[in-house]
Motif scaffolding. Sequence first.
Motif, PDB file in Angstrom:
ATOM      1  N   CYS A 144       0.821  -1.210   0.000  1.00  0.00           N
ATOM      2  CA  CYS A 144       0.000   0.000   0.000  1.00  0.00           C
ATOM      3  C   CYS A 144       0.851   1.255   0.000  1.00  0.00           C
ATOM      4  CB  CYS A 144      -1.040  -0.015   1.103  1.00  0.00           C
ATOM      5  SG  CYS A 144      -0.382  -0.005   2.733  1.00  0.00           S
ATOM      6  N   GLY A 145       2.171   1.115   0.061  1.00  0.00           N
ATOM      7  CA  GLY A 145       3.014   2.306  -0.042  1.00  0.00           C
ATOM      8  C   GLY A 145       4.488   1.947  -0.103  1.00  0.00           C
ATOM      9  N   ILE A 146       5.235   2.741  -0.864  1.00  0.00           N
ATOM     10  CA  ILE A 146       6.705   2.645  -0.859  1.00  0.00           C
ATOM     11  C   ILE A 146       7.165   4.078  -0.616  1.00  0.00           C
ATOM     12  CG2 ILE A 146       8.779   1.961  -2.126  1.00  0.00           C
ATOM     13  CD1 ILE A 146       6.998   0.305  -3.980  1.00  0.00           C
ATOM     14  N   ASP A 147       7.507   4.390   0.616  1.00  0.00           N
ATOM     15  CA  ASP A 147       7.797   5.762   1.011  1.00  0.00           C
ATOM     16  C   ASP A 147       9.012   6.309   0.255  1.00  0.00           C
ATOM     17  OD1 ASP A 147       8.992   7.964   2.553  1.00  0.00           O
ATOM     18  OD2 ASP A 147       7.416   7.520   4.017  1.00  0.00           O
ATOM     19  N   ALA A 148       8.748   7.269  -0.636  1.00  0.00           N
ATOM     20  CA  ALA A 148       9.809   7.777  -1.512  1.00  0.00           C
ATOM     21  C   ALA A 148      10.966   8.383  -0.712  1.00  0.00           C
ATOM     22  CB  ALA A 148       9.230   8.822  -2.464  1.00  0.00           C
TER      23      ALA A 148
END
Length: 434
Positions: free
Chosen positions: A347-351
């Motif tokens: 649900c996310g890949i923190d940039a």
Amino acid sequence: MRMVDIIAKKRDGYELTTEEIQFLVKGYTDGSIPDYQMSAWAMAVLFRGMSSRETADLTMAMAGSGEQLDLSSIPGIKVDKHSTGGVGDKTTLVVAPLVAASGIPVAKMSGRGLGHSGGTIDKLESFAGFQAERTREQFLQQVRDIGVSVIGQSGNLTPADKKLYALRDVTATVEAVPLIASSIMSKKIAAGADAILLDVKVGKGAFMKTQEQAEALARTMVEIGGQVGRKTVAVISDMNQPLGRAIGNALEVKEAIETLSGNGPEDLTELALTIGAHMLVLGGLVSEVSEGRTKLEEIMRSGKAVEKLAQMVKAQGGDERDVYEPSRLPKAKLAWELTAQQSGYLCGIDAEMVGHASVVLGAGRLTKEMPIDLAVGIILHKKSGEPVREGEPLATIYANDERLLEQAKRELKEAFSYSETAVALCPLIYNIIG
Ligand code: URA
């Protein structure tokens, strides 16, 4: 005129005249106005704002504070492109040769990376022998000859902005929208742009964290463009997760080459075509964005976009064979695979976290003086929204140092978040203004 009166006028919410703005920019550049007065003024702007006329005046005063590039010897409308910066953002490496291959000249100055954001010039130096420092005449001649050149920023451009930006950094006044907008636009105008395409990033890995902030900045910059006779379009694009799959200099160059050949990741391809198509409209080559896009897709398929990159690399002293055989680009000694800790959906890949992990590896720098390692970085095998099974590869880290690899592993693991159910994705492009 006295600076103290100008500070008081802004503090009390009044609009400054063109002459007052010119006075403060000139005085700050030549040192007759001290840092303490300029910082008081910047804080007053942060609270009181500036009208679009004042912001345009500030932009033009800063643009005129140093050297200005005259691109008039290059025929046609010169369209510049600027990104507010992000992780895995190699769009310029794609857009510059792509747009140039369509016949629109691209004479571009780019920066180096700092913090978790990469810089185009560092990436280009992955080509053996590539020279980013060119004389003004070499730069102009190359654009006249082959239609494209990307070089490092000249040290004498916009000294007022350089000084003011450094001051804002230590006086908690970076966030003032008119100051950010005039800072960016003054550099583009001093670099000779007739028209400007802005890629305003929004999200966890971006300077602007919310869509509202990004749109306010974009609108202000488009308004400045309108006030000073430079057509400006702003694309608001996502930077919650990294752009594309590659993060790290040579890895990003390889991905840019794949994209120029039509085999790049979906998000990078889409963003490059959108930005490129708008540049073709701004440059007067086509009247509709859709027409520009079709043209650019054809150029990608024909191989002309990759050829244009090879021409540029060669003209700037680099080895063009690296473009046709990217396996020749710098390679790291160590590779380690990060696998999914659970099944479900990403649900996310923190940039920002991915950016930090790549800086730990040596792909980026924390201070302007730090050397970087062109070979190291991260390749993402999954992107936000994709389903994953426990143990499946999520990313590969490429490193040249065991100790840094261990540290980067810990940071990268934290960047991924999971959900048991499918998640709604952030759009790639939120809005286009201008
Ligand atoms: N980038 C700039 O160039 N200037 C600012 O003020 C902020 C970000």
